[in-house]
Design a protein around this motif. Structure first.
Motif, mmCIF file in Angstrom:
data_model
loop_
_atom_site.group_PDB
_atom_site.id
_atom_site.type_symbol
_atom_site.label_atom_id
_atom_site.label_comp_id
_atom_site.label_asym_id
_atom_site.label_seq_id
_atom_site.Cartn_x
_atom_site.Cartn_y
_atom_site.Cartn_z
ATOM 1 N N LEU E 338 0.817 -1.205 0.000
ATOM 2 C CA LEU E 338 0.000 0.000 0.000
ATOM 3 C C LEU E 338 0.852 1.256 0.000
ATOM 4 O O LEU E 338 0.610 2.192 -0.771
ATOM 5 N N ILE E 339 1.862 1.274 0.862
ATOM 6 C CA ILE E 339 2.629 2.516 0.882
ATOM 7 C C ILE E 339 3.568 2.586 -0.313
ATOM 8 O O ILE E 339 3.889 3.657 -0.799
ATOM 9 N N GLN E 340 3.925 1.427 -0.813
ATOM 10 C CA GLN E 340 4.803 1.454 -1.979
ATOM 11 C C GLN E 340 4.060 1.946 -3.213
ATOM 12 O O GLN E 340 4.657 2.547 -4.096
ATOM 13 N N LEU E 341 2.750 1.679 -3.254
ATOM 14 C CA LEU E 341 1.923 2.227 -4.327
ATOM 15 C C LEU E 341 2.229 3.705 -4.497
ATOM 16 O O LEU E 341 2.404 4.222 -5.586
ATOM 17 N N PHE E 342 2.220 4.344 -3.357
ATOM 18 C CA PHE E 342 2.407 5.783 -3.353
ATOM 19 C C PHE E 342 3.868 6.141 -3.622
ATOM 20 O O PHE E 342 4.172 6.962 -4.500
ATOM 21 N N SER E 343 4.743 5.494 -2.891
ATOM 22 C CA SER E 343 6.158 5.843 -3.008
ATOM 23 C C SER E 343 6.668 5.609 -4.419
ATOM 24 O O SER E 343 7.393 6.429 -4.980
ATOM 25 N N HIS E 344 6.282 4.487 -4.978
ATOM 26 C CA HIS E 344 6.757 4.198 -6.326
ATOM 27 C C HIS E 344 6.298 5.262 -7.302
ATOM 28 O O HIS E 344 7.047 5.675 -8.186
ATOM 29 N N GLY E 345 5.048 5.693 -7.108
ATOM 30 C CA GLY E 345 4.544 6.754 -7.972
ATOM 31 C C GLY E 345 5.444 7.972 -7.907
ATOM 32 O O GLY E 345 5.850 8.532 -8.931
ATOM 33 N N ILE E 346 5.780 8.373 -6.711
ATOM 34 C CA ILE E 346 6.626 9.552 -6.545
ATOM 35 C C ILE E 346 7.995 9.345 -7.186
ATOM 36 O O ILE E 346 8.477 10.174 -7.966
ATOM 37 N N ASN E 347 8.588 8.202 -6.874
ATOM 38 C CA ASN E 347 9.950 7.983 -7.358
ATOM 39 C C ASN E 347 10.015 7.902 -8.867
ATOM 40 O O ASN E 347 10.916 8.461 -9.498
ATOM 41 N N ILE E 348 9.059 7.189 -9.433
ATOM 42 C CA ILE E 348 9.160 6.968 -10.870
ATOM 43 C C ILE E 348 8.890 8.271 -11.616
ATOM 44 O O ILE E 348 9.498 8.540 -12.642
ATOM 45 N N ILE E 349 8.018 9.097 -11.050
ATOM 46 C CA ILE E 349 7.796 10.392 -11.696
ATOM 47 C C ILE E 349 9.080 11.200 -11.653
ATOM 48 O O ILE E 349 9.494 11.819 -12.651
ATOM 49 N N GLY E 350 9.730 11.161 -10.511
ATOM 50 C CA GLY E 350 11.008 11.863 -10.411
ATOM 51 C C GLY E 350 11.995 11.366 -11.442
ATOM 52 O O GLY E 350 12.668 12.138 -12.142
ATOM 53 N N MET E 351 12.042 10.057 -11.563
ATOM 54 C CA MET E 351 12.949 9.437 -12.536
ATOM 55 C C MET E 351 12.663 9.962 -13.945
ATOM 56 O O MET E 351 13.574 10.320 -14.685
ATOM 57 N N TRP E 352 11.378 9.989 -14.275
ATOM 58 C CA TRP E 352 11.026 10.417 -15.630
ATOM 59 C C TRP E 352 11.310 11.890 -15.837
ATOM 60 O O TRP E 352 11.638 12.303 -16.947
ATOM 61 N N ILE E 353 11.151 12.668 -14.780
ATOM 62 C CA ILE E 353 11.446 14.094 -14.948
ATOM 63 C C ILE E 353 12.900 14.251 -15.376
ATOM 64 O O ILE E 353 13.221 14.982 -16.323
#
Lengths: 165, 463, 632, 110, 495
Positions: E338-353
């Motif tokens: 559950l918390i990784q759902l959120f964290s992964h979203g944040i991290n991967i967006i950062g990665m793509w930026i």
């Protein structure tokens, strides 16, 4: 074998034989003529079944009007001189086989399961003009009227398509 | 009842309009007036439950809110069709009045097949439906394709008529009640008699032919392709859904009780239709021909109604008729304006004609069955009906997979519209009046409204 | 101030603050400020650590949880610190040696850009923070955080000169090999969670915790093995040692701090911390001994033939770590910790000394191009010599006591103790040999470098030499905290650690100890003399042949890994990418599309345009339907 | 006469019609074969009407036997209309192509 | 407020309306700021909703309008804690994306931002719908704007790859529709005011459906395939790398940051509660599939030269782990997921930026053509390293917490699972570090010689993400508490 059966067999043989001949003859005009023979045979059946009106109409409309129309068209196109090119034999065989199997399938199952049910021959007045007319203009008034629409559209069709422009 | 009378009468009016009218556009306006009239009288009958003129048809037609709603859909779609494509009818040939007359006769046939209660009227209705269509198909006389299509359509149509009649004969023979009334057929108990079953299959085949279900669909692509596009649009939509209506009416009223005994046939036909329609459409380069195949594919979905044969299926069929007809008429209306019927013809439409591009997108999305379009709702109702039926759930899965394939060919057009560079002279801009565009937009909006709230239509079924 | 332990959280926090200041202010701060901050925070930590040490010496320890890190209903991990004798000892080493190295770095790194200088110090501070977290952690998870943190800092610092591809590769290698170990650590943690339901040291090592572990099949061996795998990664043991020599790519002070004194001893710390658990796992202990022994020998043998001054030291470190693991494996935890302590002093000393040499040589690291440096840089040379003597185990210096304890411990093992002792002693002799080889080649004989280099030879600045001197002093006296009873001492270290770490069980009688000490001392001196005779006038040597070449090429272990692990993995991945993915799965998906296309093309042929065929197909369809309806 | 005989006859004619449609290439002949099919149906309908009359089940209805014959009448009506349209189409095609060979028609395919 | 309009409605309607408005803008800068402002408003709403999560505010968080009453469908929206988490992620993602990609100039900006906001509306709808049919609507609706975005603004092979993506997911979701219908038929019939007894599409009815075990077993696959394609789970993943590679990066951010979560969300909200027995029955198969996927994707990522594909494959691995964790059915792993759902979203967006900045400035996507970025753009590099390290779950970053818990949970199911999946953390380190080394370290190459360090907007966006990474890396407990409700629900059903 009574006379009715005999006549039935004769008429049937005539109908089937002529139909086959219609298929086999290369000349369209001959085909048409054979078909008219079929119609006559069928009219004979109608008479046997005491449906005189239909028998007459069949001859007048089909054998008389429609077939003549066909004949006219064939003559008009002068098709009788040019023989129809033979169709692909294999395809023709497949056609005959599949048509024949359809017949066999239906016949075999229909003949096997149905119990004997007799057909009323030469009696009954339902087929007389008077009775038919009575029904046609009372119960069947809607279809009768609607049929005029059909003819109207056929008429328009002939105009639209047939008229040269 | 109103509709039968008015459509037949107005057909005659139209017939004469061609003769007496000076301007070429007069018949069109008359036709529009006629269809509006038709719609109104039908609506009155739907609302009041009473026809204006009453003819004692001896129970040969049965009119209820269900078929009146369906007729309302048909007339509404025809109205839209006249408004969008009326001008293009004028371009087909000289006999504008006659074309419209034939269309009104077809509508008369549609009304008959939507209301018949006897096999005789089914037969006559189907013929009244078909014969004008043979003519309309061949109305582009100089065009060999049109001629060819007319002949093909005619020959095969006549053939299927023979089959239908053989079916009727068998059913009559097997019916101890000796009646042609479809609600008066004694099916006996248990297994159907062979004669009845044969009659049923004959009828099934001929009606499958009319709705272009596989393997009796072969005429469809050629005829739709060859006919003048403006008439293809009419044939592929209004006539087709009418045939469907006739189909389900017969099989529900006459053979509904022994549904289980012929369901397998429907399953076979449905799957075959979905398969052939969807798969073959994939390869088509001409949008017109693609739409022909897609109409087969859509027929496959509509056959689910026959498979399910419950209330939901009938609701769905009405909804499907509306959704499918609206979208198809819309897309055809755009197609007619194109100079190039291939997919490439649509290249860059979104850029050169944004309104057309956008509305075409909505039509195509609806045909694909994307949610919030009427197309989705109708497909959804069909699937729901099939599921409610409770048998053969796998057919639902097959149907959705084929729907996914359908995305393939619809989206090819979408891709052309939006993602390909503009092609020169794609469209004769002069033909695109403001009214035309507004109408397209209204159609698109209506499709979406129907997609969001299908009950605006369905509620009339139970009025 | 009631209890300094209450402020223990400041110890790691200060370096973290230093990291933040230097890291964020790297563009603004001058080198002076950076040095001040960088060293200052460590000094502050050191002072606190000393105070903490005093407390723990008095037996005052602290277990505290600052906040919930992970708290789910079934179990909970707090952000816990555990400050006891063992951790406070390590605190001293880390902050103490760390401070010296920070000071040393201010001079050593002075040539760097302003920004890079700040970056360097921020990394260094971050490292100290992580290391402190590792030793302060009160449970396996907090320890793991530090554990991975030091790995990260090691990665960052090895790759400090990131323009050089070789250096960054070394950094990657270090990180990845550490990660392999980390996985072991993690799995062990999960296993503990599953069995005990907690990761807190006190809970796990309590009687209930241990019985939960011992009752589960394979658990003791399994958990300890996995933890040991973690230790091999961090502490550079076979099979995960090859990163450490490569890690010499980083700046020399980094090597001194991370790759000699502190980080690499994390594995020893962890096992010492878990000594109760390891004592229950006989199989694991045997394995640890074997691995330690093998590493000690292997690394020592390689060190003999290395010519890079730092590489020699690196292999020496690996070898010494092996000694520590031998101690751990023989249950001699005190000795291991003791050796960590002394090793921290002399190895840091030698690294810093080598740094001084490299500094003087203008970056040259190849000892074949040095020689005769003693006259030029006397402080360096002498302190280096002290280091060598200490590591070789000359009596009186720190290394003697710790190494002797390990040897004694090995000897006292039941059964194969004597064999073990013999081999360990051999490794110790190799140590003396290669260290003095290094010393003699570098500092004696004639200078073999370029004229330019000779011209620039100079003693390093005070900021560098003072740490050297301090460490040299520590290397001399550091051993006296653990003078064994045989020599009249009380082994104060053992006494200090006794609440945490059990003393070794086997005690040799004093006579045996004397004999062993005498034997080892004698042999070490012989070994040094041999080195002296061989390398006092080193003039370079020809291409190594035969066995020497194998040694020079580090037993070809890197090549072995390359061909056995890395290459197959790459091929497998390439296979996945090129064949399975593109042709297999994606190919399948695409072939579905192609199949649709193909069948479309075929089906559409039915639409031949011929009415006859259409009707025929219709009739066939009719036939089919009739057959289905009437006959099926 | 047994109804089976009529069924057999009618089906035979019907099948001959189908075979004709399948095998002939002349559009007019194909059309004629369709007419033959219709006639087979007509015959069958009449026979059935007489069969029902014989079984007498439907005697309640006065016109029980007329229904089928009326139906046949309508079939003839439709057939006539169809012929008008059909022949018009054939003639039109002939005017354009000078052929009534249905196999000649394959501009529309695939 | 509660009675007038509710949070779920606001979250859905705001982006929808704003999106429609965007289409009418002509000028790029105006629409950019408008879209950013709109997304910030949505974020504000989403954040506000966090303060109204208690049971006493139920009327603020739930709404139920009868929609198509004959078939028992209603516009039933609600925010529960999983929904709140993911709507928050969606709400955060869009402004971050808009701000970070402010420098990108798109043709037809009005349509671009309009479609983006429509996609957001669709996503919000997915996360708040409590009615299966509504869920399906939004599920598809989220896809359509993305399809257009990718096809219109993507790379060279955009049309084909996007189309593949579309058909793939469309087929999957249609299967789900079939599944929904099947379950629907087995929901308890209920009476409407009109007196028509109908089944219902409401979540509650679905949960109470009377499916037998064998029925569940195959309905499970109908749902799972749809979700698996969306996530994507091996072997349903092949649309993903191509699509990520070909779509415009801001869309890729939406796809990988938020959209893939739809699949996981579907599992949480629909699959596990509705088909608990089947889920338990097939848990091992799913986990094994996921683990194969994790290792497989990691291996492929190691040999990827294309940086976008590399990130794509790494995302497959991460998602696979989350999916496996969800099917472990223990508290630890579910919580972690559950918390990784959120964290992964944040991290991967950062990665793509970061990837976006690189691609925009250099025009190359291949790692082998890059190098030395660290010298030219140190700040960018620092952000990248932090995000990359978060991506490989280094302790004290947000991802560590989630992954730690997930691995822990997997271990208690079967240690071998944890071992096999755990190998991925090594492989992740390998490919991530290789990417950093080759693209960012080393000497400057021609492609990177003109690169500039990041702009203020990008910095702000990245800083926000990084702050988040550390904040929840050091103190994850608030997030754990936040998701506890959801956890309870999930586990309650499964037991």
């Amino acid at each position: 074998m009574n006379i009715i059966t005999l006549i039935f067999i004769l008429l049937s043989a005539m109908a089937v034989g002529s139909a086959v001949m219609m298929l086999l003859s290369k000349n369209p005009v001959k085909s048409i003529l054979w078909l008219i023979v079929v119609f006559f045979a069928i009219s004979g059946h109608y008479i046997m079944l005491n449906a005189q009106f239909l028998a007459v109409v069949n001859i007048i409309v089909y054998a008389g009007a429609i077939m003549v129309l066909f004949l006219f068209v064939v003559m008009l196109m002068n098709l009788n001189s040019t023989e129809e090119p033979a169709r692909n034999m294999r395809l023709q065989m497949v056609g005959i086989i599949s048509g024949g199997s359809l017949l066999l399938i239906l016949l075999s199952s229909l003949m096997k399961t149905n119990k004997e049910q007799l057909v009323l021959m030469r009696v009954g007045d339902a087929g007389l003009i008077k009775n038919l007319g009575n029904v046609l203009f009372t119960n069947y008034v809607l279809p009768f009227e609607i049929a005029s629409v059909l003819f109207l559209s056929a008429m328009i069709g002939a105009v639209v398509i047939g008229k040269k422009n | 009842m109103n509709a039968i009378i008015f459509s037949a009468t107005w057909g005659i009016v139209m017939m004469f309009s061609g003769v007496f009218a000076k301007s070429k556009s007069t018949p069109r306006w008359l036709a529009i007036a006629g269809i509006v009239l038709l719609f109104i009288v039908n609506a009155i009958e739907l609302n009041n439950g009473q026809p204006i003129f009453f003819i004692d048809a001896k129970d040969m037609v049965r009119i209820n809110s269900f078929n009146l709603t369906f007729l309302a859909v048909v007339f509404g779609c025809t109205l839209l069709y006249f408004l969008l494509c009326g001008k293009d009818v004028e371009k087909v040939g000289e006999h504008v009045g006659e074309y419209f007359a034939l269309i009104f006769f077809v509508l008369c046939g549609v009304t008959l097949v939507a209301t018949y209660n006897t096999l005789l009227l089914l037969f006559i209705g189907i013929e009244i439906l078909s014969i004008p269509l043979y003519i309309l198909t061949g109305s582009d006389k100089r065009n060999l394709k049109s001629n060819e299509a007319a002949l093909k359509y005619f020959l095969m149509g006549a053939f299927s008529t023979g089959i239908m009649l053989m079916g009727i004969a068998f059913i009559y023979g097997a019916n101890p009640n000796a009646s042609f009334f479809i609600n008066n057929i004694d099916l006996g108990t248990g297994q159907l008699s062979v004669m009845m079953a044969s009659g049923l299959v004959f009828l099934l085949i001929s009606l499958s032919f009319k709705v272009s279900a596989a393997p009796f669909h072969f005429w469809t692509p050629d005829v739709y392709d060859g006919a003048p596009t403006v008439f293809t649009s009419f044939m592929a939509t209004i006539v087709k859904v009418a045939a469907f209506f006739a189909f389900i009416r017969l099989f529900e009223n006459a053979f509904g009780k022994v549904h289980a005994q012929w369901q397998t046939l429907i399953v076979v036909i449905t799957v075959a239709t979905l398969l052939i329609g969807n798969i073959t459409a994939v390869f088509q380069q001409s949008v017109k021909r693609m739409l022909a195949y897609s109409s087969i594919a859509q027929a496959g979905f509509m056959l689910l109604a026959l498979f399910a044969l419950n209330d939901r299926a009938k609701e769905g069929l009405v909804l499907y008729s509306a959704a499918y007809s609206l979208a198809t008429i819309g897309i055809f209306a755009i197609l007619i304006k194109m100079s190039d019927y291939t997919v490439e013809g649509f290249n860059g439409l979104g850029k050169s004609q944004p309104v057309l591009g956008l509305t075409a997108t909505i039509f195509l999305l609806s045909l694909t069955g994307i949610p919030l379009t009427a197309g989705f709702q109708s497909k959804f109702y069909m699937l729901l009906a099939a599921v409610e039926n409770g048998h053969h759930f796998w057919i639902v899965i097959a149907a959705v997979l084929f729907a996914a394939i359908s995305a393939y060919y619809y989206f090819r057009v979408l891709q052309a519209i939006w993602f390909k560079p503009v092609k020169e002279n794609v469209i004769a801009a002069a033909d695109l009046t403001k009214g035309f565009k507004i109408l397209l937009i209204l159609t698109a909006i209506f499709i979406i409204v129907l997609g969001i709230y299908p009950e605006i239509l369905i509620q009339w079924l139970y009025h | 101030m009631s209890n300094i332990l209450e402020l223990a959280w400041l110890i790691p926090l200060l370096p973290l603050i230093g990291f933040l200041i230097n890291g964020l202010g790297r563009k603004i701060l001058s080198k002076g400020w950076v040095s001040m901050v960088g060293c200052g925070v460590i000094l502050a930590s050191f002072i606190l650590s000393v105070m903490v040490f005093m407390q723990t010496k008095n037996g005052i320890v602290l277990n505290t949880s600052y906040f919930d890190f992970i708290n789910v209903t079934s179990f909970k991990i707090g952000f816990e610190f555990k400050i006891d004798q063992l951790s406070s000892l390590f605190l001293l080493i880390i902050t103490g040696v760390g401070f010296l190295i920070h000071v040393y770095s201010t001079a050593y790194m002075h040539d760097e850009d302003n920004k890079d200088f700040a970056k360097y110090f921020s990394y260094l501070n971050l490292f100290v923070f992580s290391m402190l977290l590792l030793v302060l952690g009160g449970n396996f998870v907090i320890m793991f955080i530090g554990w991975e943190g030091v790995g990260l800092c090691s990665y960052l610092l090895i790759g400090y000169w990131f323009k050089n591809k070789g250096y960054t590769s070394a950094a990657n290698k270090a990180f990845i090999m550490n990660r392999i170990g980390d996985l072991g650590f993690l799995l062990a943690t999960f296993w503990i969670i599953k069995l005990v339901g907690s990761v807190n040291f006190d809970v796990v090592f309590s009687r209930e915790g241990l019985s939960a572990i011992t009752n589960a099949p394979y658990a003791v061996t399994g958990i300890t093995l996995l933890l040991f795998i973690g230790a091999t990664g961090k502490s550079a043991q076979i099979p995960l040692y090859t990163w450490l020599p490569d890690a010499m790519a980083g700046p020399t002070p980094v090597s001194a701090l991370i790759h000699a004194a502190t980080m690499v001893t994390a594995g020893i710390y962890m096992i010492a911390r878990s000594n109760v658990l390891f004592s229950l796992a006989g199989h694991t202990q045997t394995l640890i001994t074997v691995v330690g022994l093998a590493t000690a020998l292997l690394a020592a043998s390689i060190a003999i033939k290395q010519n890079d001054i730092k590489k020699v030291l690196a292999y020496s470190t690996v070898s010494q770590l092996g000694f520590m693991f031998i101690a751990l494996g023989t249950g001699n935890y005190i000795a291991a910790v003791f050796h960590v302590l002394t090793h921290a002093f002399f190895k840091a000393l030698m690294f810093l000394g080598s740094g001084s040499v490299i500094h003087a040589m203008g970056g040259e690291q190849d000892i074949r191009k040095m020689g005769g440096l003693h006259p030029h840089m006397k402080i360096t040379s002498i302190t280096f010599l002290i280091g060598c003597l200490a590591i070789a185990g000359i009596p009186g210096l720190s290394g003697f006591f710790s190494k002797d304890e390990i040897l004694a411990g090995a000897y006292s093992v039941h059964g194969y103790g004597k064999v073990l002792y013999g081999i360990t002693l051999f490794a110790a002799l190799l140590t003396a040999f290669y260290m003095f080889r290094l010393y003699f080649i570098t500092f004696t004989g004639k200078f073999r470098g370029t004229q330019d280099q000779e011209h620039h030879l100079h003693e390093s600045p005070a900021a560098m030499t003072i740490p050297l001197v301090v460490l040299a002093i520590l290397s001399i006296i550091g051993g006296f905290v653990g003078v064994p009873e045989a020599l009249g001492g009380h082994h104060e270290l053992a006494a200090f650690l006794s609440p945490v770490v059990k003393a070794a069980e086997h005690q040799l009688d004093h006579n045996t100890e004397y004999i062993l000490m005498g034997l080892s001392t004698m042999l070490v001196i012989v070994s040094i003399l041999f080195a002296w005779s061989k390398f006092k006038n080193y003039k370079g040597e020809g291409e190594a042949t035969g066995f020497g070449k194998v040694l020079q090429n580090k037993w070809y272990v890197d090549e072995l890994y390359q061909s056995v692990i890395i290459h197959p993995l790459k091929s497998l991945s390439a296979f996945f990418n090129n064949v399975l993915e593109k042709k297999g799965i994606d190919g399948f998906v695409n072939s579905v599309g192609k199949a649709v296309h193909y069948s479309s093309r075929q089906l559409r042929l039915l639409q031949s345009g011929q009415v006859g065929l259409y009707v025929l197909l219709m009739v066939i369809g009719m036939l089919a339907l009739f057959i289905i309806q009437l006959f099926v | 006469m047994d109804i089976k005989a009529y069924i057999a006859l009618s089906l035979t004619l019907f099948s001959i019609g189908i075979i004709g449609v399948l095998t002939r290439r002349n559009a007019i002949l194909v059309f004629m074969c369709v007419e033959l099919m219709l006639n087979a149906v007509n015959l069958l309908l009449v026979a059935f009407s007489k069969m029902h009359a014989a079984s007498g089940i439907a005697k309640a209805s006065v016109h029980y036997a007329s229904d089928a014959q009326i139906f046949v009448f309508f079939i003839m009506v439709v057939a006539a209309a169809e012929v008008a349209v059909g022949l018009a189409i054939i003639v039109m095609l002939y005017r354009n192509t000078h052929s009534v060979d249905i196999n000649f028609l394959n501009r529309l395919k695939n | 407020m509660g009675t007038f309009i509710t949070f779920p409605e606001l979250l859905m309607w705001l982006p929808l309306l704003a999106g429609i408005v965007c289409f009418f803008f002509k000028k790029g800068p105006a629409v950019k700021s408008f879209a950013t402002a709109a997304s910030l408003v949505v974020l504000a709403v989403s954040v506000t909703s966090l303060f109204y999560a208690d049971a006493q505010f139920k009327s603020y968080n739930q709404v139920n309008y009868v929609w198509m009453k004959q078939i028992g469908n209603s516009l039933y929206l609600g925010l529960d804690s999983t929904g709140r988490l993911l709507t928050l992620l969606t709400a955060i993602a869009f402004p971050v994306i808009f701000i970070a990609t402010q420098k990108n100039n798109y043709k037809n900006p009005g349509s671009f931002y309009g479609l983006m906001l429509l996609a957001q509306a669709g996503l919000m709808g997915v996360f708040v719908s409590m009615d299966a049919l509504v869920f399906y609507f939004f599920w598809e609706l989220a896809l359509i704007p993305v399809y257009f975005l990718c096809s219109k603004w993507g790379g060279e092979k955009r049309i084909q790859s996007t189309f593949k993506f579309f058909v793939y997911t469309f087929a999957g979701s249609l299967l789900m529709l079939a599944g929904i219908l099947y379950v629907y038929m087995h929901t308890p019939a209920r009476a409407y005011d009109g007196g028509i007894a109908a089944h219902s599409f409401a979540l509650q009815s679905f949960v109470n459906s009377s499916l037998t075990a064998p029925e569940q077993n195959w309905v499970f696959w109908l749902f799972f395939v749809a979700f698996a394609i969306k996530m994507p789970v091996f072997p349903f993943h092949t649309w993903q790398p191509d699509t990520y590679d070909q779509s415009p990066t801001s869309v890729t951010m939406v796809l990988s940051g938020v959209m893939v979560k739809m699949g996981l969300f579907g599992v949480i909200r629909w699959l596990l509660p509705v088909l608990p027995e089947a889920s338990a029955h097939f848990a091992n198969i799913v986990i094994i599939l996921c683990i194969i996927g994790i290792l497989y994707a990691s291996c492929i990522a190691m040999v990827q030269d294309n940086i976008k594909k590399l990130v794509a494959y790494s995302s497959i691995a991460h998602i696979g782990l989350m999916c496996a964790a969800l099917f472990s059915f223990n508290e630890l792993s579910t919580q972690g997921a559950l918390i990784q759902l959120f964290s992964h979203g944040i991290n991967i967006i950062g990665m793509w930026i970061v990837v976006d900045i690189l691609e925009r400035q250099t025009g190359v996507k291949n790692i082998s053509q890059l190098g030395g970025v660290a010298q030219k753009a140190p700040v960018l590099t620092i952000f990248l390293v932090i995000i990359a390290l978060a991506n490989i779950a280094l302790p004290l970053t947000n991802a560590f917490v989630g992954e730690f818990m997930m691995f822990g949970g997997l271990f208690s199911v079967n240690p071998l699972y944890a071992l096999a999946a755990g190998i991925s953390i090594i492989l992740a380190a390998v490919y991530t570090l290789k990417m950093i080394q080759k693209a960012f370290y080393g000497e400057v190459v021609p492609a990177t010689s003109a690169i500039k360090d990041i702009s203020f907007g990008e910095k702000a966006a990245l800083f926000g993400l990084v702050a988040f990474i550390f904040l929840f890396g050091v103190m994850p407990q608030p997030m754990i508490d936040f998701t506890k409700d959801a956890l309870k629900n999930i586990l309650a059903v499964v037991q």
